[in-house]
Design a protein around this motif. Sequence first.
Motif, short mmCIF file in Angstrom:
data_model
loop_
_atom_site.label_atom_id
_atom_site.label_comp_id
_atom_site.label_asym_id
_atom_site.label_seq_id
_atom_site.Cartn_x
_atom_site.Cartn_y
_atom_site.Cartn_z
N LEU A 142 -10.28 2.42 1.42
CA LEU A 142 -9.72 2.46 0.06
C LEU A 142 -10.80 2.25 -1.00
O LEU A 142 -10.75 2.87 -2.06
N GLU A 202 -6.05 -2.16 -5.39
CA GLU A 202 -5.28 -0.91 -5.41
C GLU A 202 -4.36 -0.84 -6.63
O GLU A 202 -4.24 0.19 -7.26
N LEU A 241 0.83 -1.21 0.00
CA LEU A 241 0.00 0.00 0.00
C LEU A 241 0.87 1.26 0.00
O LEU A 241 0.54 2.25 -0.67
N TYR A 288 -11.68 5.01 -3.78
CA TYR A 288 -11.71 4.67 -5.20
C TYR A 288 -13.01 5.14 -5.85
O TYR A 288 -13.00 5.76 -6.91
N TYR A 321 -12.31 -5.18 -3.89
CA TYR A 321 -12.46 -4.47 -2.61
C TYR A 321 -13.52 -5.15 -1.74
O TYR A 321 -13.29 -5.39 -0.55
N SER A 353 -6.33 -0.10 -9.66
CA SER A 353 -6.82 1.28 -9.68
C SER A 353 -5.72 2.26 -10.07
O SER A 353 -6.00 3.32 -10.63
#
Length: 163
Positions: A119, A80, A33, A123, A97, A83
Amino acid sequence: EEAVEHGDSTQAVGMLPYNFMDHHAIGMMFDGLARIAVYRSAKKSRRYIRVVRRHIREMYQLSQTATDDCLGKAFLLQAELMSVVRTKKQFAIIQLYKSSIALSSKGGLLIDEAVANELCGNYLVTCRQWSDGRPYLEEALRLYERWGACAKAKSLRERLLSG
């Protein structure tokens, strides 16, 4: 960036007891992350993405034997990563997610669930879907408060009030 540099200096983990592998998965998740955040902020180095992909592969492998929810962590990192590399697969990203959230909740992993909710909400807000993202951010706030992360909860509450 300092956290990412520290992560670069650590050695790979081999066959270790399960409880250490659980901690290794947590470390890989937060290292991944951090690398994605640095990549997103301006330093678009492919090296960060390569390490995140390696973390995801390792977590999928650990999910076969580890006691912790490595799969939920892998799903979160995969979402993540997708994205940030500008993929147009919004439905797949949201499903990753949601899977991470569900697995974290089922496993009683409060902080993982909070981070995944935050998160996911971020998003959706980035995709200009504020009304869809807000419930995830509100759930993240509730989970952070329950976990005792007061500063994080305060920051998120202020963001929700201003948005």
